[in-house]
Scaffold this active site. Structure first.
Site, PDB file in Angstrom:
ATOM      1  N   TYR A  86     -16.964 -35.735   7.265  1.00  0.00           N
ATOM      2  CA  TYR A  86     -17.028 -37.147   7.333  1.00  0.00           C
ATOM      3  C   TYR A  86     -18.272 -37.523   7.013  1.00  0.00           C
ATOM      4  O   TYR A  86     -19.482 -36.993   7.722  1.00  0.00           O
ATOM      5  CB  TYR A  86     -16.527 -37.365   8.662  1.00  0.00           C
ATOM      6  CG  TYR A  86     -14.875 -37.589   8.734  1.00  0.00           C
ATOM      7  CD1 TYR A  86     -14.289 -36.691   8.513  1.00  0.00           C
ATOM      8  CD2 TYR A  86     -14.487 -38.746   9.209  1.00  0.00           C
ATOM      9  CE1 TYR A  86     -12.759 -36.764   8.632  1.00  0.00           C
ATOM     10  CE2 TYR A  86     -13.096 -38.982   9.431  1.00  0.00           C
ATOM     11  CZ  TYR A  86     -12.175 -37.749   9.092  1.00  0.00           C
ATOM     12  OH  TYR A  86     -10.664 -38.299   9.278  1.00  0.00           O
TER      13      TYR A  86
ATOM     14  N   LYS B 179     -14.402 -36.856   3.522  1.00  0.00           N
ATOM     15  CA  LYS B 179     -14.177 -38.395   3.746  1.00  0.00           C
ATOM     16  C   LYS B 179     -15.319 -39.225   3.531  1.00  0.00           C
ATOM     17  O   LYS B 179     -16.265 -39.118   4.210  1.00  0.00           O
ATOM     18  CB  LYS B 179     -13.616 -38.786   5.072  1.00  0.00           C
ATOM     19  CG  LYS B 179     -13.214 -40.218   5.154  1.00  0.00           C
ATOM     20  CD  LYS B 179     -12.757 -40.734   6.649  1.00  0.00           C
ATOM     21  CE  LYS B 179     -12.323 -42.122   6.593  1.00  0.00           C
ATOM     22  NZ  LYS B 179     -12.014 -42.829   8.034  1.00  0.00           N
TER      23      LYS B 179
ATOM     24  N   ILE C 253      -8.586 -42.039   2.866  1.00  0.00           N
ATOM     25  CA  ILE C 253      -7.983 -42.271   4.336  1.00  0.00           C
ATOM     26  C   ILE C 253      -8.371 -43.617   4.763  1.00  0.00           C
ATOM     27  O   ILE C 253      -9.632 -43.958   5.009  1.00  0.00           O
ATOM     28  CB  ILE C 253      -8.878 -41.131   5.276  1.00  0.00           C
ATOM     29  CG1 ILE C 253      -8.452 -39.547   4.990  1.00  0.00           C
ATOM     30  CG2 ILE C 253      -8.609 -41.350   6.652  1.00  0.00           C
ATOM     31  CD1 ILE C 253      -9.295 -38.692   5.486  1.00  0.00           C
TER      32      ILE C 253
END
Length: 169
Positions: free
Chosen positions: A3, A31, A73
């Site tokens: 992330y 992400k 996401i």
């Protein structure tokens, strides 16, 4: 899954670092919440085969997919799941006009759902439409303001009137 969310961590993972990490067999994707389109495009061009880049920037979903992101996401997709899926499907099928039309129908919604700290606006929406039991958030988060609640209620009613919501009131 890595992330990269610099506005929450105060550290941006540079592409050089991400590309080195992408070589690790247990790391399959990212992400990307960097909000730096140039950095994202550069990463998409240099990434190794099999390394997936998913956007986490709701308001940049269409652009990220157009740039080559593998998916997303997104908090907003909990509210308009079918529309977000349609944007993806249309783009992958090469139907940019249909994808753009779908995106235009939800792009302002992404801003509304982030008008106050997340996840309170989305939880309010999901609660009001019967998809979750409570909009309650835990401290230090707070419920949405009365002003935003009114705006969310108005948008829920508008979407229900055009057939976009099944469970609205």
């Amino acid at each position: 899954m890595l992330y990269n969310i610099p506005y929450r961590t105060a550290v941006n993972l540079a592409n050089e670092t991400l590309l080195r990490l992408a070589e690790h067999p247990n790391i399959v994707g990212l992400k990307d919440c960097g909000a730096d389109r140039a950095q994202s495009i550069d990463l998409l061009r240099q990434r190794p085969a099999g390394f997936r880049v998913l956007t986490g920037e709701d308001a940049q979903y269409y652009e990220a997919l157009s740039d080559g992101a593998d998916g997303a996401i997104l908090l907003s997709a909990h509210v308009e799941t079918e529309t977000f899926a349609s944007v993806y499907t249309h783009l992958k099928q090469g139907n940019r006009d249909a994808a753009q039309a779908c995106w235009e129908s939800v792009s302002e919604l992404t801003r509304l759902l982030f008008a106050e700290p997340s996840p309170a606006p989305a939880k309010y929406w999901l609660s009001r439409t019967g998809l979750i039991d409570s909009a309650e958030v835990r401290l230090p988060m707070v419920d949405v303001s009365a002003e935003l609640a009114a705006r969310l209620d108005q948008e829920i009613k508008r979407r229900a009137s055009v057939g976009g919501l099944v469970n609205a009131w």
